[in-house]
Design a protein around this motif. Sequence first.
Motif, short mmCIF file in Angstrom:
data_model
loop_
_atom_site.label_atom_id
_atom_site.label_comp_id
_atom_site.label_asym_id
_atom_site.label_seq_id
_atom_site.Cartn_x
_atom_site.Cartn_y
_atom_site.Cartn_z
N GLN A 127 -59.21 -27.24 -42.51
CA GLN A 127 -58.43 -27.39 -41.28
C GLN A 127 -57.98 -26.02 -40.78
O GLN A 127 -57.45 -25.20 -41.53
N LEU A 128 -58.21 -25.78 -39.48
CA LEU A 128 -57.79 -24.54 -38.84
C LEU A 128 -56.62 -24.85 -37.92
O LEU A 128 -56.67 -25.82 -37.15
N VAL A 129 -55.60 -24.02 -37.98
CA VAL A 129 -54.43 -24.21 -37.12
C VAL A 129 -54.10 -22.89 -36.44
O VAL A 129 -54.13 -21.84 -37.09
N ALA A 130 -53.81 -22.94 -35.15
CA ALA A 130 -53.35 -21.72 -34.46
C ALA A 130 -51.99 -21.99 -33.85
O ALA A 130 -51.75 -23.07 -33.30
N VAL A 131 -51.10 -21.01 -33.97
CA VAL A 131 -49.79 -21.13 -33.32
C VAL A 131 -49.89 -20.46 -31.95
O VAL A 131 -49.94 -19.24 -31.83
N TYR A 156 -59.27 -22.11 -26.52
CA TYR A 156 -60.22 -21.77 -27.59
C TYR A 156 -60.20 -22.88 -28.65
O TYR A 156 -61.25 -23.39 -29.07
N CYS A 157 -58.99 -23.27 -29.04
CA CYS A 157 -58.85 -24.29 -30.10
C CYS A 157 -59.27 -25.67 -29.60
O CYS A 157 -59.79 -26.48 -30.38
N GLU A 158 -59.04 -25.92 -28.32
CA GLU A 158 -59.44 -27.22 -27.76
C GLU A 158 -60.97 -27.36 -27.89
O GLU A 158 -61.47 -28.40 -28.32
N ILE A 169 -64.20 -30.37 -40.11
CA ILE A 169 -63.15 -29.35 -40.02
C ILE A 169 -62.26 -29.68 -38.83
O ILE A 169 -62.72 -29.73 -37.68
N ALA A 170 -61.00 -29.94 -39.12
CA ALA A 170 -60.04 -30.29 -38.07
C ALA A 170 -59.46 -29.01 -37.47
O ALA A 170 -59.32 -28.01 -38.15
N VAL A 171 -59.17 -29.06 -36.18
CA VAL A 171 -58.56 -27.90 -35.52
C VAL A 171 -57.31 -28.37 -34.77
O VAL A 171 -57.37 -29.30 -33.97
N THR A 172 -56.19 -27.73 -35.08
CA THR A 172 -54.90 -28.12 -34.51
C THR A 172 -54.26 -26.93 -33.80
O THR A 172 -54.22 -25.83 -34.36
#
Length: 250
Positions: A127-131, A156-158, A169-172
């Motif tokens: 899982q990738l997360v960006a603040v 980018y994350c969308e 791989i989840a992206v939040t």
Amino acid sequence: MKSVFITGGTTGIGFELAKLYLYQGWRVGICARDRQKFLSAFSSDQNKISFYEVDVSNREQLKASIAEFSKTEGLDLLIANAGIGYKNKSKVPDFESSYHMVHVNLLGVMYSFEAALDIMIPRGRGQLVAVSSIAGYNGLPGVSAYSATKAAVLKYCESLHLDLGQFNIAVTTICPGFVETPLTSTNRHSMPFIIKAPRAAQLIAKAIEKKKMIYAFPFFFSSIVRFISILPRTWYKFIITRKSFDYSKR
Ligand SMILES: NC(=O)c1ccc[n+]([C@@H]2O[C@H](COP(=O)([O-])OP(=O)(O)OC[C@H]3O[C@@H](n4cnc5c(N)ncnc54)[C@H](OP(=O)(O)O)[C@@H]3O)[C@@H](O)[C@H]2O)c1
């Protein structure tokens, strides 16, 4: 044991997230530029956490530190949290700060994701997360590059959320409103609905667990901001140029 790597984990939101995952029994790795901040933040937990003295705008060093951390037990979660704001908000852009902000706030996220995907794609999960920030929903006065970098991270994350699902791989994307941290401590303008950093970390961790695509908070404030973002831009200009909203004048 699950593993998480958090960029910018020595103060503010990143520090609270690192503590939270540590107490939940995760293996935690963090990076930041200043080792001294790490030593004072984790005075009693220093040997339970892996610290890397790395600037996220340095692609090779960041890649090496994430690879090193993940060598033995892999990587379940990467939180690209490190970010910088402006010391002074101004009408005429401070271009030096703006370029630096692009390197840290945008390229830093890409470099972190690149390094994490090297590990996650072969393992077939992660899982990738960006603040990002609610500042990414509208171009705010006085903080043009900050708004731009946060908007870019959001989009980018969308895209990545759509692309990487097939690799498990989840992206939040996390979009906080105002949070009490060293970053906001020098703000002289009002910060409506500001929340404490430990509370922010709890909300973020819950959204990560639910693998949300985007999580903006606090609910009421972020809902207003998102509603404003779909208004015609002439209406937005009318609202945002009211004296009480113009942060750059103070
Ligand atoms: N606080 C808010 O109200 C708010 C609202 C919306 C979004 N955010 C976002 O949330 C994230 C965290 O903010 P925060 O308020 O917790 O900030 P903070 O308290 O200033 O913490 C920033 C962390 O990032 C590290 N860092 C800064 N630049 C770095 C670089 N080039 N390379 C590696 N590490 C770096 C800092 O350590 P070193 O200085 O030692 O490197 C520190 O650990 C940021 O992306 C920010 O834009 C914050």
